[in-house]
Design an enzyme around this catalytic site. Sequence first.
Site, short mmCIF file in Angstrom:
data_model
loop_
_atom_site.label_atom_id
_atom_site.label_comp_id
_atom_site.label_asym_id
_atom_site.label_seq_id
_atom_site.Cartn_x
_atom_site.Cartn_y
_atom_site.Cartn_z
N GLU A 231 -39.05 2.10 -24.30
CA GLU A 231 -39.36 3.51 -24.50
C GLU A 231 -40.31 4.00 -23.42
OE1 GLU A 231 -38.90 3.20 -29.35
OE2 GLU A 231 -40.88 3.55 -28.49
N CYS B 63 -31.93 2.04 -24.91
CA CYS B 63 -31.67 1.16 -26.04
C CYS B 63 -31.45 -0.28 -25.56
CB CYS B 63 -30.43 1.61 -26.79
SG CYS B 63 -30.57 3.20 -27.61
N GLU C 221 -28.98 -2.27 -26.36
CA GLU C 221 -27.58 -2.50 -25.97
C GLU C 221 -27.33 -1.96 -24.58
OE1 GLU C 221 -28.83 -1.02 -28.66
OE2 GLU C 221 -27.39 -0.98 -30.31
N CYS D 292 -26.46 2.96 -31.78
CA CYS D 292 -26.45 4.41 -31.89
C CYS D 292 -25.16 4.98 -31.26
CB CYS D 292 -27.68 5.00 -31.21
SG CYS D 292 -27.62 4.98 -29.40
ZN LIG Z 1 -28.45 3.06 -28.54
#
Ligand SMILES: [Zn+2]
Length: 139
Positions: free
Chosen positions: A46, A54, A56, A87
């Site tokens: 982040e 993310c 992934e 997501c």
């Molecule tokens: Zn994601």
Amino acid sequence: MSEVQPDIVEALIDVRDRAYAPYSNHPVGALIVSESGTRYVGANVEVAHYKGICAEASAIATMASAGERELREVYVIGPGEHLCTPCGDCRQRIREFATPETLIRVVDAQGTLLRRYTMDQLLPDSFGPENLGRDSAMD
Ligand SMILES: [Zn+2]
């Protein structure tokens, strides 16, 4: 019900614990297995303006940077017992490199399998490279 190999669980927990998630406090780890059988890991990273990456996406970027273009398996681990599914953005990223046989497994915080998906289950009727006239492993 644990059909995830212990060494994969260990790698998932290790990478999740290296996540940089000071804003969400929701560390996630991903491990992907490419067509060559090579494993790539990624954690969420982040940043203060909230446009982080993310786990992934991080793992997929590492795989693509190594020159590989096909996913065999995807594993995702979150911080808790809930289902930490990819997501929407990551579903599309996985789709870019998936085949109809690619399996996406989501495990709990200890690495026990919670759910297993095919690409079509995770992102049905998806838009992919073939929609833009490109070759796709999903063909
Ligand atoms: Zn994601």
